[in-house]
Design a protein around this motif. Structure first.
Motif, PDB file in Angstrom:
ATOM      1  N   GLY A 241      18.115  -2.804   6.865  1.00  0.00           N
ATOM      2  CA  GLY A 241      17.042  -3.686   5.272  1.00  0.00           C
ATOM      3  C   GLY A 241      16.703  -2.792   4.039  1.00  0.00           C
ATOM      4  O   GLY A 241      16.839  -1.595   4.394  1.00  0.00           O
ATOM      5  N   ILE A 242      16.255  -3.684   2.763  1.00  0.00           N
ATOM      6  CA  ILE A 242      15.370  -2.621   2.093  1.00  0.00           C
ATOM      7  C   ILE A 242      15.174  -3.746   1.684  1.00  0.00           C
ATOM      8  O   ILE A 242      15.170  -5.330   1.500  1.00  0.00           O
ATOM      9  N   ILE A 243      14.619  -3.469   1.211  1.00  0.00           N
ATOM     10  CA  ILE A 243      12.043  -3.950   0.484  1.00  0.00           C
ATOM     11  C   ILE A 243      12.494  -3.276  -0.823  1.00  0.00           C
ATOM     12  O   ILE A 243      11.822  -2.425  -0.617  1.00  0.00           O
ATOM     13  N   THR A 244      11.963  -4.410  -1.375  1.00  0.00           N
ATOM     14  CA  THR A 244      11.460  -3.869  -2.740  1.00  0.00           C
ATOM     15  C   THR A 244      10.103  -4.822  -3.147  1.00  0.00           C
ATOM     16  O   THR A 244       9.631  -5.668  -2.893  1.00  0.00           O
TER      17      THR A 244
ATOM     18  N   ASP B  67       0.729  -1.329   0.000  1.00  0.00           N
ATOM     19  CA  ASP B  67      -0.153   0.019   0.138  1.00  0.00           C
ATOM     20  C   ASP B  67       0.721   1.128  -0.217  1.00  0.00           C
ATOM     21  O   ASP B  67       0.208   2.376  -0.249  1.00  0.00           O
ATOM     22  N   ILE B  68       1.778   1.080   1.000  1.00  0.00           N
ATOM     23  CA  ILE B  68       2.669   2.263   0.485  1.00  0.00           C
ATOM     24  C   ILE B  68       3.273   3.143  -0.499  1.00  0.00           C
ATOM     25  O   ILE B  68       3.951   3.673  -0.932  1.00  0.00           O
ATOM     26  N   MET B  69       3.864   1.527  -0.862  1.00  0.00           N
ATOM     27  CA  MET B  69       4.054   2.106  -2.974  1.00  0.00           C
ATOM     28  C   MET B  69       3.705   2.116  -3.987  1.00  0.00           C
ATOM     29  O   MET B  69       3.989   3.314  -4.090  1.00  0.00           O
ATOM     30  N   GLU B  70       2.489   1.298  -3.340  1.00  0.00           N
ATOM     31  CA  GLU B  70       1.863   2.770  -4.319  1.00  0.00           C
ATOM     32  C   GLU B  70       0.955   4.252  -4.182  1.00  0.00           C
ATOM     33  O   GLU B  70       1.281   4.604  -4.463  1.00  0.00           O
ATOM     34  N   GLU B  71       0.663   4.130  -2.748  1.00  0.00           N
ATOM     35  CA  GLU B  71       0.734   5.675  -2.524  1.00  0.00           C
ATOM     36  C   GLU B  71       1.357   6.114  -2.630  1.00  0.00           C
ATOM     37  O   GLU B  71       1.128   7.220  -3.584  1.00  0.00           O
ATOM     38  N   GLU B  72       2.671   6.211  -2.723  1.00  0.00           N
ATOM     39  CA  GLU B  72       3.839   7.048  -3.151  1.00  0.00           C
ATOM     40  C   GLU B  72       5.031   6.995  -4.108  1.00  0.00           C
ATOM     41  O   GLU B  72       5.629   7.841  -4.291  1.00  0.00           O
TER      42      GLU B  72
ATOM     43  N   LEU C  80      -3.104  19.885 -18.506  1.00  0.00           N
ATOM     44  CA  LEU C  80      -1.956  18.602 -17.934  1.00  0.00           C
ATOM     45  C   LEU C  80      -2.636  17.566 -16.593  1.00  0.00           C
ATOM     46  O   LEU C  80      -2.018  16.750 -16.264  1.00  0.00           O
ATOM     47  N   ALA C  81      -3.941  18.172 -16.614  1.00  0.00           N
ATOM     48  CA  ALA C  81      -5.025  16.740 -15.489  1.00  0.00           C
ATOM     49  C   ALA C  81      -4.767  16.084 -16.258  1.00  0.00           C
ATOM     50  O   ALA C  81      -4.140  15.705 -17.988  1.00  0.00           O
ATOM     51  N   GLY C  82      -4.535  14.548 -15.825  1.00  0.00           N
ATOM     52  CA  GLY C  82      -4.559  13.114 -16.301  1.00  0.00           C
ATOM     53  C   GLY C  82      -3.445  12.777 -17.075  1.00  0.00           C
ATOM     54  O   GLY C  82      -3.306  11.921 -17.824  1.00  0.00           O
ATOM     55  N   THR C  83      -2.338  13.695 -16.739  1.00  0.00           N
ATOM     56  CA  THR C  83      -0.950  13.316 -16.772  1.00  0.00           C
ATOM     57  C   THR C  83      -0.607  11.758 -15.884  1.00  0.00           C
ATOM     58  O   THR C  83      -1.058  12.218 -14.969  1.00  0.00           O
ATOM     59  N   TYR C  84       0.540  11.215 -16.408  1.00  0.00           N
ATOM     60  CA  TYR C  84       1.118  10.410 -15.605  1.00  0.00           C
ATOM     61  C   TYR C  84       1.259  10.676 -14.047  1.00  0.00           C
ATOM     62  O   TYR C  84       1.269  10.380 -12.582  1.00  0.00           O
ATOM     63  N   GLU C  85       1.631  12.233 -14.109  1.00  0.00           N
ATOM     64  CA  GLU C  85       2.397  12.723 -12.720  1.00  0.00           C
ATOM     65  C   GLU C  85       1.383  13.461 -11.883  1.00  0.00           C
ATOM     66  O   GLU C  85       1.845  14.355 -10.944  1.00  0.00           O
ATOM     67  N   SER C  86       0.253  13.963 -12.723  1.00  0.00           N
ATOM     68  CA  SER C  86      -0.497  14.710 -12.136  1.00  0.00           C
ATOM     69  C   SER C  86      -1.068  13.600 -10.665  1.00  0.00           C
ATOM     70  O   SER C  86      -1.174  12.865 -10.693  1.00  0.00           O
ATOM     71  N   PRO C  87      -2.210  14.512  -9.651  1.00  0.00           N
ATOM     72  CA  PRO C  87      -2.412  13.664  -8.357  1.00  0.00           C
ATOM     73  C   PRO C  87      -3.630  12.716  -9.168  1.00  0.00           C
ATOM     74  O   PRO C  87      -4.204  12.452  -9.872  1.00  0.00           O
ATOM     75  N   GLY C  88      -3.950  11.665  -8.397  1.00  0.00           N
ATOM     76  CA  GLY C  88      -4.861   9.829  -8.482  1.00  0.00           C
ATOM     77  C   GLY C  88      -4.541   9.063  -9.123  1.00  0.00           C
ATOM     78  O   GLY C  88      -3.170   9.301  -9.960  1.00  0.00           O
ATOM     79  N   ASP C  89      -5.350   8.472  -9.432  1.00  0.00           N
ATOM     80  CA  ASP C  89      -4.567   7.389  -9.831  1.00  0.00           C
ATOM     81  C   ASP C  89      -5.570   7.273 -11.417  1.00  0.00           C
ATOM     82  O   ASP C  89      -6.526   7.739 -11.400  1.00  0.00           O
ATOM     83  N   VAL C  90      -4.935   6.243 -11.980  1.00  0.00           N
ATOM     84  CA  VAL C  90      -6.129   5.490 -13.506  1.00  0.00           C
ATOM     85  C   VAL C  90      -6.856   5.131 -13.701  1.00  0.00           C
ATOM     86  O   VAL C  90      -6.904   3.949 -13.087  1.00  0.00           O
TER      87      VAL C  90
END
Ligand code: XMP
Length: 493
Positions: free
Chosen positions: A135-138, A115-120, A363-373
């Motif tokens: 450690g590190i986790i991917t 969830d953190i990875m998806e959100e961030e 510019l809305a609807g771009t990869y970098e704009s907030p929100g999910d596809v």
């Protein structure tokens, strides 16, 4: 007396009412210079800034747009602390080491990590115990365990033998170590304490963007929105390093807003852009208070309902030209905000006197704009909503309501608000880099047709021709079924 008012009503023009007539030209699109001024003290490499909207402008888009030579105005529909945090992310993004690291702990579950990875939107998290890196986790590590009912925790699958680097490392050294070890991120440590992280993506991104727009300290340029009377926010954003404070208000010719400009100016070092307005008189009033840039647009926006709900507005090209007539006398930059749908509209805005355009929808609807596809009927979309929409005024921090001079108290009923915008979706458009390439490409083509080698010349040389509804019909593709959508001419279904 009343009939005279109607007889004397002026004709207002907007983007579809006019075209730019071609001029004699020795200029080719590839040779034009798109640099411009956005405020008294700041230049951009392209005349594009993003709208201060919660479905458009947060740090991710701000970083991407500044890399292209434009600038974002961070929205303010969040707490002051969050806006400052967003601002700091932009200002620190050029640094090799990201200091604000998102981490996890050894006992966390894999679903929490996912969830953190998806959100961030990140693919790897350092694991810490107190401040110590353990450690590190991917994403690659967790994927095999996610859907098989496993109840493993981070400590069961993390990599404990982490390749780390010191703060003094150079970009080249970091790249070498990352390639050698086939890893994408390098935790930066002081002793065994985690102090930051370096990612390959960031190093490569820095190299790829010669057009990036930066402040005098080499950090990406960024503006941040503040309310018309929110001195505390403006001062905090200024202290946190905003290059420009953008006062974000639906009617900046409200005389209380105009008066408050001098208080804001006295308390900040950053440049101050104020909007929105649509008349020369409003421009005069704001300029006399010392603004460093003016934003034009009452109701042209793609999700705005101000003109329908309040019956107020001025068609955008007329509004731009009236404001620019005044602002050019004082050498104050003009920003054309809202209503632009194609690259040709950017050229027309500049031809009507704008120095910069502000884009929401484009510019809305771009990869970098907030929100999910979201996928609907097999097509990808992202949410886009007006800051005066019910959702924006009541959702999140509700920091947009005062833009429309409305107050939200406690758990106030929605029926006590009068929205001036709607909520919807726009097609997913790909990355900012791809979108800006097309928009700037179209503008450059226009400058070639107009014989303008730079933005100042474009303002001077652009000649408009009025068109009829048949002219618009002729301008768009007609008499064929489009079978292949073009990247600069979307067809919305
Ligand atoms: P575009 O056309 O680029 O317009 O989508 C973006 C601009 O619209 C303004 N804005 C609003 N105007 N009601 C309005 O009347 C709203 O809810 C609203 N939200 C944003 C704003 O100036 C933005 O830059």
């Amino acid at each position: 007396m009343y009939s005279k008012k109607l007889q004397e009503a002026e004709l207002g023009f907007t983007y579809d009412d006019l075209l730019l007539a071609p001029n004699e030209s020795w200029i080719e699109a590839k040779d034009v210079d798109t640099r411009t001024r956005v405020s008294t003290n700041h230049e951009l490499n392209i005349p594009i800034i993003s709208a201060a909207m919660d479905t458009v402008s947060e740090s991710e888009l701000a970083i991407a747009l500044a890399h292209e030579g434009g600038m974002a105005v961070l929205h303010r529909n969040m707490t002051l602390e969050m806006e400052v945090e967003e601002l700091k992310k932009v200002k620190s993004s050029g640094e090799l080491t990201i200091r604000n690291v998102v981490t996890t702990t050894a006992d966390s579950s894999l679903s929490t990590v996912k969830d953190i990875m998806e959100e961030e939107r990140i693919n790897g998290l350092p694991v810490i115990q107190g401040k110590k890196l353990i450690g590190i986790i991917t994403k690659r590590d967790i994927v095999p365990f996610l859907n098989n009912g496993s109840n493993k925790a981070v400590k069961d699958i993390m990599t404990s033998d982490v390749v780390t680097v010191k703060e003094s490392i150079s970009p080249i050294e970091a790249l070498d170590i990352a390639y050698e070890n086939k890893i994408e991120r390098l935790p930066v440590v002081r002793g065994d304490e985690l102090v930051g992280i370096i990612t390959i993506k960031d190093i490569l991104q820095q190299k790829e963007n010669p057009n990036a727009i930066k402040d005098k300290n080499g950090k990406l340029l960024v503006a941040a929105a503040s309310g018309p009377f929110d001195l505390e926010r403006a001062v905090a954003l200024d202290e946190a390093g905003a290059d420009i404070i953008a006062v974000d208000c639906a009617h900046a010719h409200n005389m209380r807003v105009v008066e408050f400009v001098s208080t804001l100016k006295d308390n900040i070092d950053a440049d101050l852009i104020v909007g929105n307005i649509a008349t020369g008189e409003a421009a005069e009033a704001l300029i006399k208070q010392g603004v460093d840039g003016i934003k034009v647009g009452i109701g042209p926006g793609s999700m705005c309902t101000t003109r329908i709900i309040a019956g107020v507005g001025v068609p955008q090209l007329t509004a731009i030209s009236k404001v620019a007539d005044v602002a050019s006398n004082y050498d104050v930059p003009v920003i054309a905000d809202g209503g632009l749908r194609y690259s040709g509209d950017i050229a027309k805005a500049i031809g009507a006197g704008a120095d910069v355009v502000m884009l929401g929808n484009l510019l809305a609807g771009t990869y970098e704009s907030p929100g999910d596809v979201v996928v609907m009927n097999g097509r990808k979309y992202k949410q886009y909503r007006g800051m005066g929409s019910m959702g924006a005024m009541t959702g999140g921090f509700s920091g947009g309501a005062d833009r429309y001079f409305q107050e939200i108290k406690g758990h106030m009923k929605h029926s006590k608000l009068v929205p001036e915008g709607v909520e919807g979706v726009v097609p997913y458009k790909g990355t900012i880099n791809e979108v800006i390439f097309q928009l700037v490409g179209g503008l450059k083509a226009s400058m070639g047709y107009s014989g303008a080698k730079d933005i100042k010349k474009m303002q001077e040389l652009a000649n408009f021709v009025r068109i009829t509804s048949s002219g618009i019909k002729e301008s768009h593709p007609h008499d064929l079924l489009i079978t292949n959508e073009s990247p600069n001419y979307p067809t919305l279904e």
